[in-house]
Design an enzyme around this catalytic site. Sequence first.
Site, PDB file in Angstrom:
ATOM      1  N   ASP A 147       0.846  -1.073   0.044  1.00 17.42           N
ATOM      2  CA  ASP A 147       0.021   0.149   0.043  1.00 17.42           C
ATOM      3  C   ASP A 147       0.796   1.353  -0.049  1.00 17.42           C
ATOM      4  OD1 ASP A 147      -3.060   1.035   0.746  1.00 17.42           O
ATOM      5  OD2 ASP A 147      -1.626   2.179   1.766  1.00 17.42           O
ATOM      6  N   LEU A 175      -5.467   2.279   0.451  1.00 13.55           N
ATOM      7  CA  LEU A 175      -5.582   2.007  -0.993  1.00 13.55           C
ATOM      8  C   LEU A 175      -5.848   0.468  -1.228  1.00 13.55           C
ATOM      9  CD1 LEU A 175      -2.999   4.259  -2.740  1.00 13.55           C
ATOM     10  CD2 LEU A 175      -5.409   4.697  -2.467  1.00 13.55           C
ATOM     11  N   ASP A 176      -5.225  -0.266  -0.307  1.00  5.91           N
ATOM     12  CA  ASP A 176      -5.624  -1.637  -0.305  1.00  5.91           C
ATOM     13  C   ASP A 176      -7.192  -2.152   0.060  1.00  5.91           C
ATOM     14  OD1 ASP A 176      -3.401  -3.331  -0.551  1.00  5.91           O
ATOM     15  OD2 ASP A 176      -2.444  -2.860   1.200  1.00  5.91           O
ATOM     16  N   VAL A 177      -7.738  -1.277   0.952  1.00  3.75           N
ATOM     17  CA  VAL A 177      -9.164  -1.366   1.109  1.00  3.75           C
ATOM     18  C   VAL A 177      -9.989  -0.825  -0.206  1.00  3.75           C
ATOM     19  CG1 VAL A 177     -10.932  -0.420   2.384  1.00  3.75           C
ATOM     20  CG2 VAL A 177      -8.830  -0.694   3.667  1.00  3.75           C
ATOM     21  N   GLY A 180      -9.654  -3.892  -2.642  1.00  2.00           N
ATOM     22  CA  GLY A 180     -10.105  -4.876  -2.200  1.00  2.00           C
ATOM     23  C   GLY A 180     -11.738  -4.759  -2.412  1.00  2.00           C
TER      24      GLY A 180
END
Length: 386
Positions: A147, A175-177, A180
């Site tokens: 991230d 940004l990972d969230v 996902g």
Amino acid sequence: MANQPDPTTLPLAGIRVADFSRVLAGPLATMVLADLGADVVKIERPGTGDDTRGWGPPFVGQDAAYYLSLNRNKRSVALDLGTPGGAHDARRLALASDVVIENFRPGLMRRFGLDFETLSAERPELVYCSLTAFGEQEGSASRPGYDIIVQALSGLMSFTGHPGGEPTKVGVALLDVVCGLYAANAIQAALLRREATGLGGRVTVSLFDASVAAMVNQAANYLLGDVVPEPLGNQHPNIVPYQLFEAADRPFILAAGNDRLFERTCEAIGRPDLAAAERSATNAARVRNRTWLIPVLAEAFATRPAAEWLEALEAVAVPCAPVRSVDEVFASPEGAAMVQEVDDPVRGLLRLVANPIRVDGALTPARRPPPALGEHTDEVLGALDA
């Protein structure tokens, strides 16, 4: 929790997901699917499992809070994909599933015989989701992506922080969230298409692409207006005033998102002249003249405690809020309502953040605690043999 929906009537009940992902974006996507009723089987390395199991402290038992936050409602199977037996069992599980999701380096799943082309040749209705760091174009595919790396490369850090300060990352792996959540949407869209066509397909989301998409108005400001975003601290590039102010005792947020709300703000602070002045009567004027206006407002707000300003602003329906600490969030009624207590026979009672999606007015149930490493290996593989 009271008034929970029947798990058999959840939107994704009956859907099985073979989850080869790890860390954050993939596990978040599959937890969304699991919370909505899917049977998610998490395939992990024997001995160590998902990296996030060790990303602590804090730990509860053997597993970090980080891991526990992303893996409820799943089952865990420990398989060594590098061995013929492990790869064989993984392939059996994938072919018995509706969805496969993975975030390995491009080409690695092919080495295990678990790539989309190989699996879909036997199971055309399979939905296959690949999460990558930078897509699958030559020269980018093998680059690792965490991230913070993509926060830097996407430009997000360049305009996050205070003017004159160092580039700053967001306080969570946001940004990972985002990646996902895009993946969960893509998988459900592919399942919906399958209902019409009978065929699955492959969907891909790259962390970099999702991150650029997440810049929304800041990206549009550049593409359409040739404005390169710069850090503004807690201010907004397109709306004024829409930011943090320091009251006499603590900070608070004011979000006067239109001219009427600004007029009410001016009334609340006893400065109706600001709403009538040519250089602050409209939002466009306020954006152009923020360096004059913000200090004027800041001087006014510094004279009284935050609670008094919040009461005055709320009385005229101007959006505002105190800046809470995390303990204050979960002490509030709305924060407490998002805490889901999960019974875990090994770890004890877990207090986790619930999925914010409500189905028929109720939060989705916690059917299973986050699994121990390999907890369901015999159960899952035994069912394949039955």
